[in-house]
Design a protein around this motif. Structure first.
Motif, PDB file in Angstrom:
ATOM      1  N   GLU A 108       0.803  -1.213   0.000  1.00  7.38           N
ATOM      2  CA  GLU A 108       0.000   0.000   0.000  1.00  7.38           C
ATOM      3  C   GLU A 108       0.843   1.272   0.000  1.00  7.38           C
ATOM      4  N   ILE A 110       0.677   5.121   1.782  1.00  8.14           N
ATOM      5  CA  ILE A 110       0.079   5.844   2.905  1.00  8.14           C
ATOM      6  C   ILE A 110       0.636   7.260   2.929  1.00  8.14           C
ATOM      7  N   TYR A 112       0.466  10.796   5.411  1.00 11.71           N
ATOM      8  CA  TYR A 112       0.005  11.469   6.628  1.00 11.71           C
ATOM      9  C   TYR A 112       0.200  12.966   6.454  1.00 11.71           C
ATOM     10  N   VAL A 119      -4.808  10.576   7.767  1.00 12.33           N
ATOM     11  CA  VAL A 119      -4.035   9.533   7.105  1.00 12.33           C
ATOM     12  C   VAL A 119      -4.822   9.057   5.887  1.00 12.33           C
ATOM     13  N   TYR A 120      -4.172   9.060   4.723  1.00 13.57           N
ATOM     14  CA  TYR A 120      -4.801   8.626   3.477  1.00 13.57           C
ATOM     15  C   TYR A 120      -4.121   7.337   3.011  1.00 13.57           C
ATOM     16  N   ARG A 121      -4.927   6.403   2.526  1.00 13.61           N
ATOM     17  CA  ARG A 121      -4.392   5.111   2.088  1.00 13.61           C
ATOM     18  C   ARG A 121      -4.897   4.761   0.691  1.00 13.61           C
ATOM     19  N   GLU A 261      -8.568   8.465   9.748  1.00 14.67           N
ATOM     20  CA  GLU A 261      -8.257   7.574   8.628  1.00 14.67           C
ATOM     21  C   GLU A 261      -9.176   7.877   7.453  1.00 14.67           C
TER      22      GLU A 261
END
Length: 276
Positions: A108, A110, A112, A119-121, A261
């Motif tokens: 993934e 990620i 921040y 936090v973006y994923r 999140e």
């Protein structure tokens, strides 16, 4: 009285024809040095790449300047991690404030953002970064390879065609899903890398400098131009190789436990990074 044909005329014509034929034959091999030189230049590039000492980890730092439409800005960065596994990119403002921290591994991407405590994923770095307003056509690991002069890990080892340019040779790749061409100068140093697409992206490599442990100079300035008109200029100030991988704790993002999140593949407006 009719003029008597000279017996020398057929011989003169034959000699002229023979001279033209030989001139034509002499002219044809002129393309051979061009082909041989293009092969030699590409071989020099490959030799420089294969002679790069193996290093499992790296650390890069410098500045990034970007522009897109009426938006522009500058950030300082530190890009570090393991070439084949986990990479982290820390972005700070020119005055030293934390702007964003990006993380990538095989599973993934990620990001921040401290100013939002969010936090973006996303499963894919390129798609996730694009949704944040960073249209990178490559992953963080690929960016590290580019910025540290390790293009041999990215481009094919064979080319389909070579064309001479004003400053070197352009090598075209066929059947490659990522890259259309690579231009090398006559010394075998990378100058331009073009990606695949109807409106392909392009990277210009400039300001070569010698780096300890590297067989060939490394570009200290990389300028990316994307199809949408965005440009990103990466300047490399420091480049260090590590003899061993980073401890996992050193690559973890500094995310507070109360951070929000958010998924980048969710519907709605694209979040984009904060204005500088």
């Amino acid at each position: 009285m009719r003029p008597v044909a000279s017996p020398l005329r057929p011989l003169a014509a034959l000699a002229l024809a023979l001279a033209l034929f030989l001139a034509g034959c002499a002219g044809k091999p002129a393309t051979a040095p061009l082909t041989d030189e293009s092969k030699a230049v590409f071989a020099t590039f490959q030799a420089g790449q294969t002679s790069i000492p193996p290093a499992p980890a790296f650390s890069l730092s410098g500045s990034m300047s970007f522009s897109r439409g009426n938006r522009s800005g500058r950030l300082n960065y530190r890009l570090f991690g393991d070439y084949g596994r986990t990479v982290r990119l820390d972005l700070t403002t020119p005055v030293g404030g934390a702007y964003a921290a990006l993380f990538e591994n095989s599973q993934e991407f990620i990001a921040y953002v401290p100013s939002r405590n969010a936090v973006y994923r996303h499963a894919d770095t390129r798609q996730g970064a694009a949704r944040l307003g960073m249209p990178l056509p490559f992953s963080l690991r690929e960016l590290a390879a580019l910025a540290s002069g390790r293009l041999g890990a990215l481009v094919p080892d064979r080319y389909a065609a070579a064309k001479k340019t004003a400053d070197g040779y352009q090598y075209a790749f066929s059947g490659n899903a990522r890259f259309t061409s690579l231009t090398l100068d006559f010394a075998g140093n990378p100058r331009h890398l073009v990606g695949v697409g109807v409106e392909p992206w392009r990277i210009d490599l400039e300001d070569d400098e010698a780096v300890p442990g590297m067989a060939a100079p490394v570009a200290r300035k990389l300028t990316l131009t994307t199809p949408g008109g965005a440009t990103l200029t990466v300047r490399v100030k420091t480049l260090q190789a590590r003899p061993s991988p980073y401890p996992a704790a050193d690559l973890e993002l500094p995310v507070p436990p109360n951070a929000v999140e958010r998924a980048l593949d969710a519907g709605g407006d694209e979040p984009s990074l904060p204005e500088l």
